[in-house]
Design a protein around this motif. Structure first.
Motif, PDB file in Angstrom:
ATOM      1  N   GLU A 214       0.827  -1.205   0.000  1.00  0.00           N
ATOM      2  CA  GLU A 214       0.000   0.000   0.000  1.00  0.00           C
ATOM      3  C   GLU A 214       0.862   1.256   0.000  1.00  0.00           C
ATOM      4  OE1 GLU A 214      -3.898   1.423   2.512  1.00  0.00           O
ATOM      5  OE2 GLU A 214      -2.209   0.597   3.641  1.00  0.00           O
ATOM      6  N   THR A 218       1.459   3.833  -3.313  1.00  0.00           N
ATOM      7  CA  THR A 218       1.039   5.221  -3.116  1.00  0.00           C
ATOM      8  C   THR A 218       2.214   6.173  -3.328  1.00  0.00           C
ATOM      9  OG1 THR A 218      -0.648   4.504  -1.524  1.00  0.00           O
ATOM     10  CG2 THR A 218      -0.036   6.829  -1.504  1.00  0.00           C
ATOM     11  N   LEU A 244      -3.741  -1.961  -5.972  1.00  0.00           N
ATOM     12  CA  LEU A 244      -4.351  -1.409  -4.761  1.00  0.00           C
ATOM     13  C   LEU A 244      -5.818  -1.806  -4.659  1.00  0.00           C
ATOM     14  CD1 LEU A 244      -2.640   2.094  -4.768  1.00  0.00           C
ATOM     15  CD2 LEU A 244      -2.456   0.382  -2.945  1.00  0.00           C
ATOM     16  N   TYR A 248      -7.382  -4.088  -1.577  1.00  0.00           N
ATOM     17  CA  TYR A 248      -8.486  -3.574  -0.773  1.00  0.00           C
ATOM     18  C   TYR A 248      -9.720  -4.475  -0.876  1.00  0.00           C
ATOM     19  CZ  TYR A 248      -5.793   0.754  -0.228  1.00  0.00           C
ATOM     20  OH  TYR A 248      -4.820   1.685   0.089  1.00  0.00           O
ATOM     21  N   LYS A 259     -12.022  -2.894   3.569  1.00  0.00           N
ATOM     22  CA  LYS A 259     -11.428  -1.801   2.789  1.00  0.00           C
ATOM     23  C   LYS A 259     -12.193  -1.612   1.466  1.00  0.00           C
ATOM     24  CE  LYS A 259      -7.599  -0.928   5.316  1.00  0.00           C
ATOM     25  NZ  LYS A 259      -7.160   0.409   5.788  1.00  0.00           N
ATOM     26  N   GLU A 262     -12.120   1.918  -0.068  1.00  0.00           N
ATOM     27  CA  GLU A 262     -10.847   2.169  -0.742  1.00  0.00           C
ATOM     28  C   GLU A 262     -10.789   1.449  -2.086  1.00  0.00           C
ATOM     29  OE1 GLU A 262     -11.307   1.428   2.387  1.00  0.00           O
ATOM     30  OE2 GLU A 262      -9.992   2.578   3.708  1.00  0.00           O
TER      31      GLU A 262
END
Length: 536
Positions: A214, A218, A244, A248, A259, A262
């Motif tokens: 993660e 990012t 990602l 999630y 998640k 997200e």
């Protein structure tokens, strides 16, 4: 011939060099040796070397060695048990309810498809080892592109700008490898470019891997190219967003946390990134899927080329293996008429998803059933069970790949259709940021593209069970199914059985420890920091 960012003769040469920098291949604790042993300063005299070296990192996703398609740079493993896409397909698809492999004398396949594997299975070892090789290659690239080394070599400002993106891509490929380790094994040897050469690696568990993936994806987002703005075969922001979204969606499995919001956030980023569905579903699985309408749907491919990247990877396996023992239908698929003589067939549970008349003309239904029995009571009998014509070495314009065995068809590791289905599932599971109208629109777009008459669904028609079935219809044989069944709580236990699950003709319950694969015995022996997963 494909002339794009390909793993061609130059990057194959680079793979020789990078492979030579890896030690401990026999025990799969892959770490680079002295980074000047072969990649000396003469190599970097031409600034194009940095792109070539990056191509070597990508090459590990397609190639297994440098002495032809049958070679392997991992000691003790052949090309069939160490090619990244192929072992991923085996662990995610052959282990579940969609595919059967006829030749059970092939190392490891019997155990995978009957769910009776152990820590000595060569396919499991191949996945563990191949993923760590990518990590080692990425780390080596990052060591060679530090500011200090670029200063020593007086690298130009223009090349330094390019290297910023290259470093982000190397970090993405490393994060993707850790993603698959997290999903399949729940732990991994963990090293970055900052660790000392030949250092004994520490081990990250699922929670630590989740956090690293993660944070890493990012952090590099701004340095990656925008979606649709890279050469075919290179990773962009869209690939980072896809990984990602995947972590999630599966976060409750990985870290016990919800998640889904997200996941929707990153699905929205991908959907807004310019990708569009291929005009024809089957364009995604043809020899020109790098240039036909699928080029706008495929977010990241595993490269296959009948000239430059000959390998026994997933598309070569599936196209040759899909040729029926009765039908000898290889010629329309762009391979030899007999193919591999019925190596692959369809498990009954996949076929039944297309049974109702509503799916008879659905273009996703490429199952051939005429003259065949749906049941497979004897796996070695290649005349039993239906066959599939989803993948081909034919092009959308009526020609064929350059070779009748090693296909030109890239494997669509990530594509937009999956994003639509993830968006819908995350919404149904309670994630915020989506709406009923868009869910229905995305699902209906997949149905319309497939020429399915049932393409006017409303949100009341779209349940979690529907999504699971639709994922199988849309994404079968694309290395997603085990992960989907684990997320739904159906891979282990006895709530859902399929033929040959647990080595039972009609399927039996599996113990919950099989939701993870074992850490290979050879890897345990090489790194005392690894611990065997529960139940093995």
């Amino acid at each position: 011939m494909k002339r794009i960012f390909k793993i061609d003769k130059i990057s194959t040469f680079l793979l020789v060099l990078v492979i030579a920098l890896s030690s401990c291949t026999s025990d799969l604790d892959i770490t680079p040796q002295d980074d000047q042993d072969l990649l000396g300063e003469d190599f970097f005299a031409n600034e194009t070397a940095y792109k070539e070296l990056l191509a070597g990192v990508y090459a590990n996703l397609s190639l297994t060695g440098v002495d032809g398609p049958g070679s392997s740079n991992i000691d003790g493993l052949d090309a069939g048990t160490s090619q990244f896409g192929r072992v991923l397909l085996y662990l995610q698809t052959l282990s579940a309810d969609q595919m059967i492999w006829s030749y059970e004398n092939d190392p490891g396949t019997r155990e995978i498809q009957r769910n009776i594997w152990n820590a000595d299975d060569p396919i499991i070892l191949g996945m563990f080892g191949r993923s760590h090789v990518t990590i080692a290659f990425a780390n080596n690239f990052l060591r060679e592109t530090t500011d200090a080394k670029l200063d020593e070599r007086n690298v130009s400002a223009a090349t330094r700008t390019e290297i910023t993106a290259y470093r982000a891509e190397a970090r993405l490929l490393r994060a993707m490898s850790y993603y698959y380790m997290m999903d399949l094994f729940g732990q991994a040897n963990f090293l970055t470019e900052d660790d000392a050469i030949n250092q004994q690696s520490i081990v990250y568990d699922r929670a630590q891997l989740f956090d690293f993936i993660e944070q890493e994806l990012t952090a590099i987002e701004a340095d990656l190219a925008d979606p649709m703005a890279v050469e075919h075969g290179r990773a962009s922001k869209g690939v980072a967003w896809m990984i990602l979204a995947k972590i999630y969606l599966n976060a409750e499995v990985y870290i016990g946390q919800d998640k889904y919001t997200e996941c929707i956030d990153y699905c929205n980023k991908i959907i807004g990134g310019g990708y569009t569905l291929a005009s024809n579903y089957l364009h995604n699985f043809m020899a020109d899927n790098n240039t036909n309408s699928a080029a706008n749907e495929i977010i990241f491919p595993l490269i296959s080329d009948g000239t430059f990247t000959q390998n026994f990877g997933p598309t070569t396996v599936m196209i040759n293996g899909s040729v029926g023992s009765i039908e000898a239908n290889g010629a329309p698929l762009g391979v030899s008429a007999g193919g591999w003589g019925g190596a692959l067939r369809v498990r009954k549970q996949l076929a039944l998803l297309f049974e109702p008349s509503i799916f008879n003309n659905d273009t996703r239904n490429t199952i051939i059933s005429t003259g065949r029995d749906i049941e497979i009571t004897d796996i070695s009998d290649r005349d039993q069970g239906y066959i599939l014509e989803k993948y081909s070495n034919a092009t959308s314009t009526g020609s064929f790949g350059v070779d009748q065995t090693f296909v030109d068809t890239d494997f669509p590791l990530f594509r937009l259709a999956d994003v639509y289905l993830m968006y819908a599932e995350a919404h149904l599971r309670g994630g915020a940021g989506a709406n009923d109208a868009d869910v229905a629109a995305y699902i209906n777009s997949l149905r319309s593209r497939a020429n399915n008459p049932q393409n006017n669904l409303t949100i009341s028609d779209i349940t979690l069970d529907f999504i699971l079935d639709e994922r199988s219809r849309e994404l079968h044989w694309e290395a997603h199914r085990r992960q989907d069944l684990v997320r739904y709580g159906l891979f282990t236990g006895g709530a859902y059985n399929w033929v040959w699950k647990g080595n039972g003709t009609n399927g039996i319950a599996l113990p919950s420890n099989l939701n993870l694969y074992p850490i290979p015995s050879a890897s345990l022996a090489s790194n005392p920091n690894l611990t065997q997963n529960s139940g093995y």
